[in-house]
Write a protein that holds these residues in place. Structure first.
Motif, PDB file in Angstrom:
ATOM      1  N   ASN A 187      51.131  65.670 -36.713  1.00  0.00           N
ATOM      2  CA  ASN A 187      50.557  66.834 -37.617  1.00  0.00           C
ATOM      3  C   ASN A 187      49.479  66.097 -38.321  1.00  0.00           C
ATOM      4  N   LYS A 188      48.167  66.777 -38.088  1.00  0.00           N
ATOM      5  CA  LYS A 188      47.047  65.919 -38.576  1.00  0.00           C
ATOM      6  C   LYS A 188      45.897  67.019 -38.821  1.00  0.00           C
ATOM      7  N   VAL A 189      45.152  67.077 -39.806  1.00  0.00           N
ATOM      8  CA  VAL A 189      44.028  67.788 -40.037  1.00  0.00           C
ATOM      9  C   VAL A 189      44.422  69.342 -39.696  1.00  0.00           C
ATOM     10  N   GLY A 190      45.589  69.973 -40.150  1.00  0.00           N
ATOM     11  CA  GLY A 190      45.934  71.145 -39.940  1.00  0.00           C
ATOM     12  C   GLY A 190      46.310  71.625 -38.538  1.00  0.00           C
ATOM     13  N   ARG A 191      46.488  70.672 -37.562  1.00  0.00           N
ATOM     14  CA  ARG A 191      46.612  70.844 -36.232  1.00  0.00           C
ATOM     15  C   ARG A 191      47.760  70.007 -35.668  1.00  0.00           C
ATOM     16  N   GLN A 192      48.369  70.359 -34.572  1.00  0.00           N
ATOM     17  CA  GLN A 192      49.505  69.806 -33.861  1.00  0.00           C
ATOM     18  C   GLN A 192      48.896  68.943 -32.638  1.00  0.00           C
ATOM     19  N   TRP A 193      48.875  67.845 -32.629  1.00  0.00           N
ATOM     20  CA  TRP A 193      48.181  67.051 -31.674  1.00  0.00           C
ATOM     21  C   TRP A 193      49.240  66.533 -30.707  1.00  0.00           C
ATOM     22  N   PRO A 194      49.146  66.662 -29.302  1.00  0.00           N
ATOM     23  CA  PRO A 194      50.084  65.983 -28.495  1.00  0.00           C
ATOM     24  C   PRO A 194      49.872  64.534 -28.076  1.00  0.00           C
ATOM     25  N   ILE A 195      50.942  63.908 -28.385  1.00  0.00           N
ATOM     26  CA  ILE A 195      50.911  62.474 -28.446  1.00  0.00           C
ATOM     27  C   ILE A 195      51.883  61.658 -27.497  1.00  0.00           C
TER      28      ILE A 195
END
Length: 283
Positions: A187-195
């Motif tokens: 969760n970063k800069v208001g988004r959910q990033w696939p990691i």
């Protein structure tokens, strides 16, 4: 006295399917054509066994029934090496493309086959292409009825092929009585990033993937889980030139770099099976 930092234990998972099984090629290579395709999955999976042994890594192998039926000795060798065997369905048909009855038969047949081969219970399931969502939540009822303990079939991101962005990001016990262990997101800069690995891991530079995993481990109380496929370490696999450009780009980019990046990942973090890492939840 200097001591090495303790590496957090994360879950390593492998979706055991061949290059011609992937959803990206499903409109180009039909199941009727699979028997004519050069098979690479057995040799690639044995390469992974050697690689994991080198770094003392244990994993959960989500196997297609199609693969297990043809290579039962491979399945037994996975268990002998201390890895967990789990189900990926039989023919890599998305759960969203199956009726409820078809899905129930698919997950039951695959579980029975794997258990007959190994003589051990199979507890885990992962839907092809993370294909459980709001349209087929009945799948969890069928998984519970078939005797599964947990599923790892959801990815809380927005993606053109899958995604449940408004579903939980942590492991949770479903109302149907089965645990769902979603793929991790940052969760970063208001988004959910696939990691969680897969194509993103091949496409991105290793330092960035490592940084994202480290940030996740610092921010989240939940375990980290990584996934990939045996075909991703095989740059010599046959090319499917008839597939759309977007599918070919996703599938073939950086295949020649994957094994080296994977070796660094295995060295930088400590890896165990889903059963081991998520045990505190399941107990």
């Amino acid at each position: 006295m200097n001591t090495l930092p303790i590496k957090p234990t994360s879950a390593l998972t492998v979706d055991v399917e061949d290059y011609f099984h992937v959803a990206a090629f499903e409109k180009t290579i039909l199941p009727a054509d699979w028997a004519k395709m050069p098979v690479r999955v057995e040799a690639n999976t044995y390469k992974l066994l050697e690689l994991f042994a080198r770094y003392d890594a244990k994993a959960t192998f989500f196997l297609l029934g199609w693969v297990a039926k043809r290579y039962p000795e491979l399945v037994r060798d996975l268990v002998k090496a201390g890895h967990e065997v789990a189900s990926h369905g039989f023919n890599h048909i998305k759960a969203t493309q199956q009726s409820r009855a078809e899905f129930a038969k698919d997950i039951t047949d695959t579980k029975n086959l794997l258990e007959d081969i190994t003589g051990t219970a199979v507890y885990g399931y992962r839907a092809p292409s993370f294909s459980i969502d709001k349209t087929n939540e009945w799948a969890f009822t069928e998984l519970k009825a078939a005797g599964y303990l947990y599923s790892s079939s959801t990815y809380p991101v927005k993606h053109d092929l899958y995604g449940t962005p408004d579903w939980p990001q942590q492991p949770y016990l479903r109302p149907e009585g089965i645990w769902e262990c979603p793929m991790p997101v940052l969760n970063k800069v208001g988004r959910q990033w696939p990691i969680a690995g897969g194509g993103y891991f091949r496409l991105l530079p290793y330092w960035l993937s490592k940084k994202c995993i480290e940030q996740y481990l610092q921010q989240s109380a939940s375990p980290y889980m990584f996934y990939f496929h045996p075909w991703e370490i095989d740059p010599e696999q046959p090319r499917i030139d008839a597939a759309p450009y977007k599918s070919r780009f996703r599938h073939y980019t950086n295949l020649n770099r994957m094994q080296g990046k994977l070796s660094r990942l295995l060295q930088d973090f400590q890896w165990r099976s889903v059963q081991d890492v998520y045990r505190p939840y399941f107990m």
